[in-house]
Scaffold this active site. Structure first.
Site, short mmCIF file in Angstrom:
data_model
loop_
_atom_site.label_atom_id
_atom_site.label_comp_id
_atom_site.label_asym_id
_atom_site.label_seq_id
_atom_site.Cartn_x
_atom_site.Cartn_y
_atom_site.Cartn_z
N SER A 100 -1.22 9.45 -2.93
CA SER A 100 0.16 9.92 -3.14
C SER A 100 0.49 11.07 -2.21
O SER A 100 -0.38 11.89 -1.87
CB SER A 100 0.30 10.39 -4.60
OG SER A 100 1.43 11.21 -4.75
N GLU A 109 1.78 13.56 -3.11
CA GLU A 109 1.53 14.79 -3.87
C GLU A 109 0.21 15.46 -3.45
O GLU A 109 -0.02 16.62 -3.79
CB GLU A 109 1.53 14.51 -5.37
CG GLU A 109 2.90 14.22 -5.94
CD GLU A 109 3.85 15.42 -5.89
OE1 GLU A 109 3.37 16.56 -6.04
OE2 GLU A 109 5.05 15.21 -5.66
N TYR A 155 -1.90 16.36 -11.08
CA TYR A 155 -1.81 14.97 -10.59
C TYR A 155 -2.21 14.92 -9.11
O TYR A 155 -3.03 14.09 -8.70
CB TYR A 155 -0.38 14.46 -10.79
CG TYR A 155 -0.07 13.17 -10.10
CD1 TYR A 155 -0.47 11.95 -10.64
CD2 TYR A 155 0.65 13.14 -8.89
CE1 TYR A 155 -0.16 10.74 -10.00
CE2 TYR A 155 0.96 11.95 -8.25
CZ TYR A 155 0.55 10.76 -8.80
OH TYR A 155 0.85 9.57 -8.17
P1 NAP Z 1 3.28 3.34 -13.22
O1 NAP Z 1 4.51 2.48 -13.31
O2 NAP Z 1 3.22 4.62 -13.95
O3 NAP Z 1 2.04 2.42 -13.69
C1 NAP Z 1 0.77 2.98 -13.94
C2 NAP Z 1 -0.14 1.87 -14.41
O4 NAP Z 1 -1.44 2.42 -14.66
C3 NAP Z 1 0.29 1.18 -15.71
O5 NAP Z 1 0.09 -0.21 -15.58
C4 NAP Z 1 -0.68 1.77 -16.74
O6 NAP Z 1 -0.93 0.91 -17.82
C5 NAP Z 1 -1.92 1.86 -15.88
N1 NAP Z 1 -2.95 2.74 -16.45
C6 NAP Z 1 -2.83 4.05 -16.77
N2 NAP Z 1 -3.99 4.51 -17.26
C7 NAP Z 1 -4.87 3.46 -17.24
C8 NAP Z 1 -6.24 3.31 -17.63
N3 NAP Z 1 -6.94 4.32 -18.16
N4 NAP Z 1 -6.83 2.11 -17.45
C9 NAP Z 1 -6.14 1.06 -16.95
N5 NAP Z 1 -4.84 1.17 -16.59
C10 NAP Z 1 -4.21 2.34 -16.73
O7 NAP Z 1 2.94 3.65 -11.69
P2 NAP Z 1 3.59 3.01 -10.36
O8 NAP Z 1 4.89 3.68 -10.10
O9 NAP Z 1 3.50 1.54 -10.42
O10 NAP Z 1 2.57 3.58 -9.26
C11 NAP Z 1 1.41 2.83 -8.88
C12 NAP Z 1 0.39 3.78 -8.31
O11 NAP Z 1 0.93 4.43 -7.15
C13 NAP Z 1 -0.05 4.89 -9.27
O12 NAP Z 1 -1.41 5.15 -9.03
C14 NAP Z 1 0.80 6.08 -8.84
O13 NAP Z 1 0.16 7.29 -9.16
C15 NAP Z 1 0.86 5.84 -7.33
N6 NAP Z 1 2.06 6.39 -6.67
C16 NAP Z 1 3.29 6.01 -7.11
C17 NAP Z 1 4.41 6.51 -6.47
C18 NAP Z 1 5.79 6.08 -6.90
O14 NAP Z 1 6.76 6.64 -6.38
N7 NAP Z 1 5.94 5.10 -7.76
C19 NAP Z 1 4.27 7.39 -5.38
C20 NAP Z 1 3.00 7.73 -4.96
C21 NAP Z 1 1.89 7.20 -5.60
P3 NAP Z 1 -0.10 1.00 -19.22
O15 NAP Z 1 1.06 0.06 -19.08
O16 NAP Z 1 -1.11 0.57 -20.21
O17 NAP Z 1 0.34 2.43 -19.41
#
Ligand code: NAP
Length: 320
Positions: A125, A127, A149
């Protein structure tokens, strides 16, 4: 030609659902790691039911990861799971570290032991840069994370690089900037705004409270992000890349664009509430995409304005 297999962690999240669609369209057999919950959290992948194979596991549990990898034998593993909400990382820092940092150690170790020839993508990220000392940031910019984070993501990033170097894994990190879609959670400012604009347009609300309108973000579309992730695993050599739009827009520009699109004047509805100021506002987080565009030919396909309109349209339709 044999069908490629991919394992996605975080399948139920925004990116996991789009990546699953992309891989299915490319003919992959797709497995999605889902942790148990007492109520269904499959809303974002409901339309994929019967096409993605859901496997049970948790980043907190090493043996579940080893079992899943041994059973699925994936060619590609995309780790999109994490505790991804920054404010929560301040109130639950240890849990954030368990999911977002140590979870990646467990996954890397499981790959090393059970399927060392699998290609691995880690969702890093922007971040990790926190308060960067240069702008735009490149793959060589120093990490100075400013929240739990970002610290956890920095650990996960360097563990991925270390496993690549030490064990010769095909493991790489996409340092992704903020990406949005109709499937983004409404706790994030982009969807908070588009949803409120739709409600106001339909007479269901009459006010939108926001924090710092001058805050700027490098926003782009989640579908563009997942295509970059896939591209990174199709190369001969693993490497790390910034994935971003390469431009920033302010919250005010987002508000203006969204209200104007539905024919309303934003100043009639938006008020400033200091409670929504983010305590540690990152300054000028903007990604330099020279490396990914010159080496992989990747460019975001959706402009900022097109993205705002797409999500406002979705939020309007959802309420009708
Ligand atoms: P998100 O919508 O918050 O989804 C997070 C996922 O992680 C959900 O499916 C959640 O499952 C799962 N999860 C959380 N804890 C877990 C565990 N202990 N074991 C298994 N699964 C778990 O995130 P996103 O926006 O799709 O982002 C995808 C990735 O990119 C993340 O790693 C995020 O930090 C990173 N990222 C995102 C952005 C952005 O702008 N979106 C930017 C930079 C980096 P549940 O449904 O069970 O909660």
């Amino acid at each position: 030609m044999t069908t490629k297999k991919a394992l996605i962690t975080g399948l139920t999240g925004q990116d996991g659902s789009y990546l699953a669609e992309l891989l299915l369209a490319k003919g992959y057999e797709v497995f999605g790691l889902v942790r148990r919950s007492s109520t269904s959290n499959l809303e974002r992948i409901h339309h994929l039911s019967g096409t993605v194979q859901i496997v049970s596991g948790d980043l907190l549990d090493q043996s579940s990861l080893m079992d899943v990898i041994s059973e699925c034998q994936p060619d590609e593993i995309y780790n999109l799971a994490s505790q991804s909400y920054i404010p929560l990382s301040w109130t639950q820092p240890s849990l954030t570290a368990e999911y977002t940092a140590l979870g990646v150690s467990r996954l890397l170790e499981s790959i090393r032991r059970c399927k060392p020839d699998a290609k691995f993508y880690q969702a890093s990220s922007s971040e990790v840069f926190g308060q960067p000392d240069e702008s735009p940031q490149t793959e060589l910019t120093a990490f100075r994370p400013r929240n739990p984070y970002g610290v956890a993501k920095a650990y996960a990033h360097w563990m991925t690089v270390n496993y690549r170097q030490k064990y010769n894994l095909y493991a790489c990190c996409g340092i992704t900037y903020t990406h949005e879609s109709p499937r983004r959670g409404t706790e994030f400012v982009f969807r908070k705004i588009t949803q409120a604009v739709a409600q106001i347009k339909l007479g269901l609300a009459n006010e939108l409270k926001l924090g710092n309108l001058d805050a700027r973000r490098d926003w782009f579309y989640a579908q563009d992000a997942v295509y970059a992730m896939w591209l990174m695993l199709q190369q001969d050599r693993p490497d790390d890349y910034i994935i971003a739009s390469g431009e920033t827009h302010s919250v005010k520009e987002l508000v203006e664009c969204a209200f104007e699109y539905v024919g309303l004047n934003w100043q009639d509805y938006v008020s400033i509430d200091p409670a929504f100021y983010r305590p540690d506002e990152p300054i000028q987080l903007i990604g330099c995409i020279d490396k990914i565009s010159s080496q992989l030919g990747w460019q975001p396909q959706y402009s900022f304005e097109k993205l705002v309109k797409l999500i406002v349209d979705y939020d309007l339709k959802k309420l009708l």
